[in-house]
Scaffold this motif. Structure first.
Motif, PDB file in Angstrom:
ATOM      1  N   SER A  42       0.836  -1.204   0.000  1.00 57.10           N
ATOM      2  CA  SER A  42       0.000   0.000   0.000  1.00 57.10           C
ATOM      3  C   SER A  42       0.871   1.256   0.000  1.00 57.10           C
ATOM      4  O   SER A  42       0.576   2.229  -0.704  1.00 57.10           O
ATOM      5  N   ALA A  43       1.957   1.223   0.791  1.00 57.19           N
ATOM      6  CA  ALA A  43       2.870   2.370   0.838  1.00 57.19           C
ATOM      7  C   ALA A  43       3.545   2.580  -0.510  1.00 57.19           C
ATOM      8  O   ALA A  43       3.715   3.719  -0.963  1.00 57.19           O
ATOM      9  N   MET A  44       3.927   1.481  -1.171  1.00 63.72           N
ATOM     10  CA  MET A  44       4.577   1.590  -2.480  1.00 63.72           C
ATOM     11  C   MET A  44       3.627   2.212  -3.502  1.00 63.72           C
ATOM     12  O   MET A  44       4.019   3.095  -4.282  1.00 63.72           O
ATOM     13  N   ILE A  45       2.387   1.774  -3.513  1.00 64.96           N
ATOM     14  CA  ILE A  45       1.393   2.336  -4.441  1.00 64.96           C
ATOM     15  C   ILE A  45       1.193   3.825  -4.168  1.00 64.96           C
ATOM     16  O   ILE A  45       1.137   4.649  -5.093  1.00 64.96           O
ATOM     17  N   HIS A  46       1.104   4.182  -2.892  1.00 65.13           N
ATOM     18  CA  HIS A  46       0.901   5.586  -2.517  1.00 65.13           C
ATOM     19  C   HIS A  46       2.093   6.443  -2.928  1.00 65.13           C
ATOM     20  O   HIS A  46       1.920   7.554  -3.474  1.00 65.13           O
ATOM     21  N   LEU A  65       2.652  -4.091  -9.840  1.00 64.05           N
ATOM     22  CA  LEU A  65       3.127  -5.282  -9.143  1.00 64.05           C
ATOM     23  C   LEU A  65       2.689  -5.254  -7.683  1.00 64.05           C
ATOM     24  O   LEU A  65       2.249  -6.275  -7.141  1.00 64.05           O
ATOM     25  N   SER A  66       2.774  -4.091  -7.059  1.00 64.11           N
ATOM     26  CA  SER A  66       2.341  -3.961  -5.666  1.00 64.11           C
ATOM     27  C   SER A  66       0.840  -4.181  -5.534  1.00 64.11           C
ATOM     28  O   SER A  66       0.374  -4.805  -4.577  1.00 64.11           O
ATOM     29  N   LEU A  67       0.078  -3.676  -6.497  1.00 61.16           N
ATOM     30  CA  LEU A  67      -1.377  -3.878  -6.474  1.00 61.16           C
ATOM     31  C   LEU A  67      -1.710  -5.363  -6.609  1.00 61.16           C
ATOM     32  O   LEU A  67      -2.568  -5.889  -5.884  1.00 61.16           O
ATOM     33  N   LEU A  70      -0.853  -7.159  -3.428  1.00 60.71           N
ATOM     34  CA  LEU A  70      -1.838  -6.829  -2.403  1.00 60.71           C
ATOM     35  C   LEU A  70      -3.093  -7.679  -2.563  1.00 60.71           C
ATOM     36  O   LEU A  70      -3.630  -8.241  -1.590  1.00 60.71           O
ATOM     37  N   MET A  71      -3.571  -7.813  -3.785  1.00 56.63           N
ATOM     38  CA  MET A  71      -4.744  -8.630  -4.057  1.00 56.63           C
ATOM     39  C   MET A  71      -4.421 -10.120  -3.912  1.00 56.63           C
ATOM     40  O   MET A  71      -5.252 -10.915  -3.449  1.00 56.63           O
ATOM     41  N   TYR A  72      -3.207 -10.470  -4.285  1.00 54.63           N
ATOM     42  CA  TYR A  72      -2.731 -11.860  -4.242  1.00 54.63           C
ATOM     43  C   TYR A  72      -2.825 -12.434  -2.831  1.00 54.63           C
ATOM     44  O   TYR A  72      -3.467 -13.454  -2.570  1.00 54.63           O
ATOM     45  N   ILE A  73      -2.170 -11.728  -1.881  1.00 54.69           N
ATOM     46  CA  ILE A  73      -2.122 -12.232  -0.518  1.00 54.69           C
ATOM     47  C   ILE A  73      -3.481 -12.107   0.170  1.00 54.69           C
ATOM     48  O   ILE A  73      -3.819 -12.895   1.055  1.00 54.69           O
ATOM     49  N   PHE A 103      -6.954 -15.844  -7.481  1.00 54.44           N
ATOM     50  CA  PHE A 103      -5.608 -16.380  -7.314  1.00 54.44           C
ATOM     51  C   PHE A 103      -4.943 -16.609  -8.673  1.00 54.44           C
ATOM     52  O   PHE A 103      -3.805 -16.183  -8.904  1.00 54.44           O
ATOM     53  N   LEU A 104      -5.645 -17.265  -9.579  1.00 49.96           N
ATOM     54  CA  LEU A 104      -5.070 -17.557 -10.896  1.00 49.96           C
ATOM     55  C   LEU A 104      -4.861 -16.290 -11.714  1.00 49.96           C
ATOM     56  O   LEU A 104      -3.881 -16.173 -12.454  1.00 49.96           O
ATOM     57  N   THR A 105      -5.774 -15.327 -11.585  1.00 46.88           N
ATOM     58  CA  THR A 105      -5.613 -14.062 -12.311  1.00 46.88           C
ATOM     59  C   THR A 105      -4.347 -13.353 -11.865  1.00 46.88           C
ATOM     60  O   THR A 105      -3.543 -12.898 -12.689  1.00 46.88           O
ATOM     61  N   MET A 106      -4.156 -13.248 -10.540  1.00 45.48           N
ATOM     62  CA  MET A 106      -2.968 -12.578 -10.026  1.00 45.48           C
ATOM     63  C   MET A 106      -1.701 -13.335 -10.403  1.00 45.48           C
ATOM     64  O   MET A 106      -0.684 -12.741 -10.764  1.00 45.48           O
ATOM     65  N   ALA A 107      -1.764 -14.668 -10.327  1.00 38.69           N
ATOM     66  CA  ALA A 107      -0.582 -15.484 -10.633  1.00 38.69           C
ATOM     67  C   ALA A 107      -0.127 -15.282 -12.068  1.00 38.69           C
ATOM     68  O   ALA A 107       1.062 -15.037 -12.337  1.00 38.69           O
ATOM     69  N   CYS A 108      -1.053 -15.375 -13.008  1.00 43.32           N
ATOM     70  CA  CYS A 108      -0.706 -15.241 -14.431  1.00 43.32           C
ATOM     71  C   CYS A 108      -0.364 -13.803 -14.795  1.00 43.32           C
ATOM     72  O   CYS A 108       0.598 -13.548 -15.532  1.00 43.32           O
ATOM     73  N   SER A 109      -1.137 -12.851 -14.277  1.00 43.64           N
ATOM     74  CA  SER A 109      -0.888 -11.444 -14.588  1.00 43.64           C
ATOM     75  C   SER A 109       0.463 -10.995 -14.053  1.00 43.64           C
ATOM     76  O   SER A 109       1.197 -10.257 -14.717  1.00 43.64           O
ATOM     77  N   GLU A 110       0.804 -11.444 -12.852  1.00 42.81           N
ATOM     78  CA  GLU A 110       2.084 -11.047 -12.270  1.00 42.81           C
ATOM     79  C   GLU A 110       3.248 -11.655 -13.047  1.00 42.81           C
ATOM     80  O   GLU A 110       4.292 -11.018 -13.208  1.00 42.81           O
ATOM     81  N   GLY A 111       3.074 -12.877 -13.532  1.00 45.15           N
ATOM     82  CA  GLY A 111       4.115 -13.485 -14.350  1.00 45.15           C
ATOM     83  C   GLY A 111       4.398 -12.670 -15.595  1.00 45.15           C
ATOM     84  O   GLY A 111       5.560 -12.450 -15.969  1.00 45.15           O
TER      85      GLY A 111
END
Length: 312
Positions: A42-46, A65-67, A70-73, A103-111
């Motif tokens: 959250s601090a990184m996004i801000h 990536l931070s967003l 954040l959603m991932y965890i 979970f799968l959206t964040m996993a693939c998008s982050e990759g």
């Protein structure tokens, strides 16, 4: 012994920790990690949003990536904590689908996003004169939107398939979240087609980007060592090594988990590896990027230092 109504459409998440004092202590540790990950991302996004000096493609990608982290965890840990503390291990059919989708959206998008960040550094170091064109704001937006859309499409396909499998026996998932491969042993049909889909998706969204990142950074490091400016060489090397650290923490356990045949996998090992890419990596990313980046540290001083001085 768990009582389970076979007519229910809900699933059971067996969890990560045993229901005893040791499990409670480990859960408190995970909760603390969740707090650090939430605060750090959250601090990184801000920071990136309010500090105009960070309004560059590199940091815009980092804010995404931070967003995602954040959603991932947030997709896995809160449900795990609630289930442990309440003693209820169930998750609804719809809830399992929603958790699996995000979970799968964040996993693939982050990759894909990590690959975009590697490309950004590759162009900046190896083709600096072409950087404003190759990494324009429009191109940066395309990379971000493309990562989200492709990740969502892939996630939808996997989630819909998993929720339409016939589960005619136990619905106890030996995991701490609705991981689709962990759900396959519960299906009363042959799932070899889906296992092949998992292999293809893992290769497209994780293995190939990882190999591409590794190859590009080989070229980048070669260019770094031939830089005339000592300060520029040091800065470029720090940036590249930071990104490679994040990439290794994320891709390695993920690829190792999902590219192995089911016969070589065990639920205990899968859960242990999942802790790395679902819990530890989202916490470590903002720490690694901030501690080894002078521009981020400078933004911290300008933004939060100015905030504290105003309060005084």
């Amino acid at each position: 012994m768990e009582k389970w109504n076979q007519t229910s459409s809900d699933f059971i998440l067996l969890g990560l920790f045993p229901p005893n004092q040791t499990g409670l202590l480990l859960l408190l540790l995970i909760s603390f990690i969740f707090f650090l990950a939430t605060l750090g991302n959250s601090a990184m996004i801000h920071l990136i949003r309010v500090d105009t000096r960070l309004h560059t493609p590199m940091y815009i990608l980092l804010s995404q990536l931070s967003l995602m982290d954040l959603m991932y965890i947030s997709t896995t840990v809160p449900k795990m904590v609630v289930n442990f503390l309440s003693g209820q291990k169930s998750i609804s059919y719809l809830g399992c689908g929603v958790q699996s989708f995000f979970f799968l959206t964040m996993a693939c998008s982050e990759g894909l996003l990590l690959a975009s960040m590697a490309y950004d550094r590759f162009v900046a170091i190896c083709h600096p004169l072409h950087y404003p064109i190759r990494m324009s704001r429009r191109m940066c937006v395309k990379m971000i939107v493309g990562s989200w859309i492709l990740g969502s499409i892939n996630s939808t396909a996997h989630t819909v398939y998993a929720l339409h499998l016939p589960y005619c026996g136990s619905r106890a998932i030996n995991h701490f979240f609705c991981d689709v491969p962990a759900m396959l042993p519960l299906a009363c049909m042959d799932t070899w087609v889906y296992e092949y889909m998992v292999f293809v998706s893992t290769s497209l969204f994780l293995l190939f980007p990882f190999l591409g990142i590794t190859a590009s950074y080989g070229r980048v490091l070669f260019a770094v060592f031939h830089m005339r400016s000592k300060e520029g060489r040091k800065k470029a090397f720090t940036t590249c090594s930071t990104h490679l650290t994040v990439v290794t923490f994320y891709y390695a356990p993920f690829v190792y988990t999902y590219l192995r045949p089911r016969s070589l996998r065990s639920p205990e090992e899968d859960k242990a590896l999942a802790v790395f890419y679902t819990i530890l990596t989202p916490m470590l990313n903002p720490i690694i990027y901030s501690l080894r980046n002078k521009e981020v540290l400078g933004a911290v001083t300008r933004v939060f230092g100015g905030f504290s001085s105003k309060k005084k």
